[in-house]
Motif scaffolding. Structure first.
Motif, PDB file in Angstrom:
ATOM      1  N   PHE A 247      32.507  25.243  48.234  1.00 31.22           N
ATOM      2  CA  PHE A 247      33.757  25.916  47.844  1.00 31.22           C
ATOM      3  C   PHE A 247      34.725  25.685  49.003  1.00 31.22           C
ATOM      4  CE2 PHE A 247      36.401  29.694  48.348  1.00 31.22           C
ATOM      5  CZ  PHE A 247      36.829  29.970  47.055  1.00 31.22           C
TER       6      PHE A 247
ATOM      7  N   LYS B 223      38.409  25.982  51.242  1.00 29.58           N
ATOM      8  CA  LYS B 223      39.653  26.729  51.461  1.00 29.58           C
ATOM      9  C   LYS B 223      40.264  26.320  52.790  1.00 29.58           C
ATOM     10  CE  LYS B 223      39.514  31.262  51.989  1.00 29.58           C
ATOM     11  NZ  LYS B 223      39.240  32.667  51.694  1.00 29.58           N
TER      12      LYS B 223
ATOM     13  N   SER C  41      42.153  29.775  49.239  1.00 28.85           N
ATOM     14  CA  SER C  41      41.453  28.757  48.468  1.00 28.85           C
ATOM     15  C   SER C  41      42.436  28.220  47.414  1.00 28.85           C
ATOM     16  CB  SER C  41      40.242  29.373  47.783  1.00 28.85           C
ATOM     17  OG  SER C  41      40.665  30.300  46.810  1.00 28.85           O
TER      18      SER C  41
ATOM     19  N   LYS D  83      42.591  28.246  44.330  1.00 29.98           N
ATOM     20  CA  LYS D  83      42.105  28.753  43.038  1.00 29.98           C
ATOM     21  C   LYS D  83      43.104  28.541  41.902  1.00 29.98           C
ATOM     22  CE  LYS D  83      43.283  33.329  44.612  1.00 29.98           C
ATOM     23  NZ  LYS D  83      42.840  34.567  45.206  1.00 29.98           N
TER      24      LYS D  83
ATOM     25  N   GLU E  31      29.125  27.267  51.293  1.00 22.48           N
ATOM     26  CA  GLU E  31      28.031  26.971  50.371  1.00 22.48           C
ATOM     27  C   GLU E  31      28.412  27.490  48.982  1.00 22.48           C
ATOM     28  OE1 GLU E  31      23.594  27.448  51.699  1.00 22.48           O
ATOM     29  OE2 GLU E  31      24.348  29.356  50.951  1.00 22.48           O
TER      30      GLU E  31
ATOM     31  N   HIS F  56      28.153  29.228  45.492  1.00 24.28           N
ATOM     32  CA  HIS F  56      27.326  30.238  44.808  1.00 24.28           C
ATOM     33  C   HIS F  56      27.954  30.510  43.454  1.00 24.28           C
ATOM     34  CE1 HIS F  56      24.658  31.529  48.077  1.00 24.28           C
ATOM     35  NE2 HIS F  56      25.646  31.124  48.842  1.00 24.28           N
TER      36      HIS F  56
ATOM     37  N   GLU G  31      32.368  41.392  41.840  1.00 26.56           N
ATOM     38  CA  GLU G  31      33.246  41.272  43.013  1.00 26.56           C
ATOM     39  C   GLU G  31      34.239  42.438  43.051  1.00 26.56           C
ATOM     40  OE1 GLU G  31      34.605  37.251  44.272  1.00 26.56           O
ATOM     41  OE2 GLU G  31      34.235  36.847  42.164  1.00 26.56           O
TER      42      GLU G  31
ATOM     43  N   ARG H 180      37.691  43.000  41.393  1.00 28.96           N
ATOM     44  CA  ARG H 180      38.452  41.862  41.910  1.00 28.96           C
ATOM     45  C   ARG H 180      39.087  41.068  40.765  1.00 28.96           C
ATOM     46  NH1 ARG H 180      37.952  37.718  46.300  1.00 28.96           N
ATOM     47  NH2 ARG H 180      39.961  36.695  46.079  1.00 28.96           N
TER      48      ARG H 180
ATOM     49  N   ASP I   2      35.634  37.819  52.045  1.00 28.80           N
ATOM     50  CA  ASP I   2      36.858  37.428  52.749  1.00 28.80           C
ATOM     51  C   ASP I   2      37.568  38.650  53.328  1.00 28.80           C
ATOM     52  OD1 ASP I   2      38.758  35.593  53.600  1.00 28.80           O
ATOM     53  OD2 ASP I   2      39.866  35.576  51.706  1.00 28.80           O
TER      54      ASP I   2
HETATM   55  N1  LIG Z   1      31.121  30.164  48.208  1.00 19.71           N
HETATM   56  C1  LIG Z   1      31.623  30.370  47.000  1.00 19.71           C
HETATM   57  N2  LIG Z   1      31.064  29.774  45.914  1.00 19.71           N
HETATM   58  C2  LIG Z   1      31.588  29.973  44.680  1.00 19.71           C
HETATM   59  N3  LIG Z   1      32.673  30.751  44.416  1.00 19.71           N
HETATM   60  C3  LIG Z   1      33.255  31.373  45.450  1.00 19.71           C
HETATM   61  C4  LIG Z   1      32.783  31.212  46.794  1.00 19.71           C
HETATM   62  N4  LIG Z   1      33.563  31.934  47.613  1.00 19.71           N
HETATM   63  C5  LIG Z   1      34.489  32.515  46.834  1.00 19.71           C
HETATM   64  N5  LIG Z   1      34.305  32.191  45.533  1.00 19.71           N
HETATM   65  C6  LIG Z   1      35.113  32.642  44.385  1.00 19.71           C
HETATM   66  O1  LIG Z   1      36.465  32.340  44.648  1.00 19.71           O
HETATM   67  C7  LIG Z   1      37.268  33.523  44.665  1.00 19.71           C
HETATM   68  C8  LIG Z   1      38.285  33.438  45.794  1.00 19.71           C
HETATM   69  O2  LIG Z   1      37.609  33.340  47.039  1.00 19.71           O
HETATM   70  P1  LIG Z   1      38.293  33.790  48.387  1.00 19.71           P
HETATM   71  O3  LIG Z   1      37.495  33.216  49.517  1.00 19.71           O
HETATM   72  O4  LIG Z   1      38.504  35.245  48.380  1.00 19.71           O
HETATM   73  O5  LIG Z   1      39.658  32.992  48.309  1.00 19.71           O
HETATM   74  P2  LIG Z   1      41.161  33.541  48.408  1.00 19.71           P
HETATM   75  O6  LIG Z   1      41.292  34.146  49.764  1.00 19.71           O
HETATM   76  O7  LIG Z   1      41.961  32.331  48.202  1.00 19.71           O
HETATM   77  O8  LIG Z   1      41.324  34.550  47.289  1.00 19.71           O
HETATM   78  C9  LIG Z   1      36.282  34.668  44.836  1.00 19.71           C
HETATM   79  O9  LIG Z   1      36.755  35.802  44.162  1.00 19.71           O
HETATM   80  C10 LIG Z   1      35.014  34.135  44.201  1.00 19.71           C
HETATM   81  O10 LIG Z   1      35.008  34.400  42.808  1.00 19.71           O
END
Ligand SMILES: Nc1ncnc2c1ncn2[C@@H]1O[C@H](COP(=O)(O)OP(=O)(O)O)[C@@H](O)[C@H]1O
Ligand SMILES: [Mg+2]
Length: 331
Positions: A99, A101, A106, A108, A167, A169, A176, A192, A245
């Protein structure tokens, strides 16, 4: 909000300190050439991501960043061999799927551009495509301090930009939660992903809030340098909570099921346990987020041909995916 609050939420500022309760990750410094590539218009993927592509048909696009070779009129794609080698070895070390960022965000809003509508990356090409297509990533690069009252122009030039690979997941979105801390007190928690209704949240509500409170008091409070901040967690099962985060306490962070005015009230007047909000029925479901951010913009670029390279790369990607799928189904 001050710049320091934003800096404390950068991934590299907190990761080492909270390593044992968060997802395994690797941090790679972005070389200047790659930063320039992210800042440039257009979406030409580096050469190593694909065979060289003849762009004879794309003449007339004079003000983009692509350098034309005088003799062959073939667009020169950028190349970052060392950076790319670091990405590849990190992907391997993190189990083959990651994943991505930047320092804070990220991509997203750009998930739609990848095969299965997720941010799962298995090669540098996936990472480049997502980073280049995301408005959230652009925000990190151009105005990370825009809500800070002590920021001055050009502050972002002092930042060491980094690619974070985590990694992969398969996170269940109903597990969340976003948690708001004010004056070192956990004042509010909410779902979330509030565009969906999860019946189990109501059933498990007491356990959820008690697990999150315990996690906050034992693992977060006193270890994070600020008094006001937001943290995101994943409650995998009863008694098992992970940190996802940290985010600044203020308008740059989505307050989801609260609004910032109500969160800014004097925390001494609030009750001891946090307010917990979640979608209580199908009727409370809201439109999914990001429908108004990355997707329309990119589709507009694709549809209008305003960004021909993006269109070309998008089509190549789709053909590649189709071929991969055909290969898989013929196995
Ligand atoms: N390691 C990971 N593997 C898969 N999905 C992830 C992972 N980390 C985060 N996510 C998904 O991505 C979303 C955003 O992650 P986050 O790190 O909080 O990014 P941002 O700060 O851009 O919101 C999370 O709510 C989760 O659903
Ligand atoms: Mg975040």
């Amino acid at each position: 909000m001050k710049k320091q609050h934003v800096l404390n939420c950068q991934f590299s500022s907190w990761y080492n300190q909270f390593k044992e309760i968060t997802i395994k990750s690797r941090i790679i410094d972005l070389p200047q050439e790659f930063l320039d590539y992210l800042h440039a218009d257009g979406l030409v993927l580096p050469d190593s991501c694909d065979e060289t592509f003849d762009r004879h048909d794309l003449e007339g696009d004079s003000d983009d960043e692509v350098v034309w070779d005088d003799d062959t009129r073939v667009a020169k794609a950028p190349s970052f061999p060392q950076f790319e080698a670091q990405i590849k070895s990190s992907i391997v070390k993190l189990g083959g799927k990651v994943f991505p960022k930047l320092n804070w965000s990220s991509p997203k809003d750009a998930a739609w551009i990848i095969h299965d509508n997720t941010l799962r990356c298995t090669c540098p090409r996936d990472v480049y495509l997502l980073l280049k297509s995301s408005d959230f990533v652009t925000h990190d690069l151009t105005q990370p301090f825009d809500q800070c009252d002590d920021h001055t122009e050009g502050d972002q030039l002092t930042i060491q930009y980094q690619l974070v690979l985590r990694e992969w997941h398969s996170v269940h979105p109903g597990l969340e939660f976003r948690c708001f801390v004010k004056n070192k007190k956990l004042i509010a928690v909410c779902q979330r992903h509030h565009a969906s209704y999860y019946a189990f949240i109501h059933t498990d509500r007491d356990d959820i809030i008690s697990d999150i409170q315990t996690f906050y008091w034992q693992r977060i409070n006193e270890r994070f340098p600020d008094s006001n901040y937001v943290f995101d967690v994943y409650r995998k099962k009863k008694g098992k909570v992970y940190l996802v985060d940290f985010n600044p306490f203020g308008a740059v962070t989505d307050s989801l099921m609260f609004d910032w005015e109500e969160l800014s009230i004097d925390s001494n007047t609030t009750s001891e346990s946090p307010i917990f909000r979640y979608v209580e029925s199908e009727m409370g479901v809201q439109p999914a987020p990001y429908h108004t951010s990355g997707v329309p913009q990119d589709f507009i670029h694709l549809a209008s041909g305003e960004d021909p390279y993006k269109l070309v790369d998008f089509l190549k990607l789709k053909i590649q995916q189709q071929n991969d799928e055909d290969d898989n189904t013929s196995d």
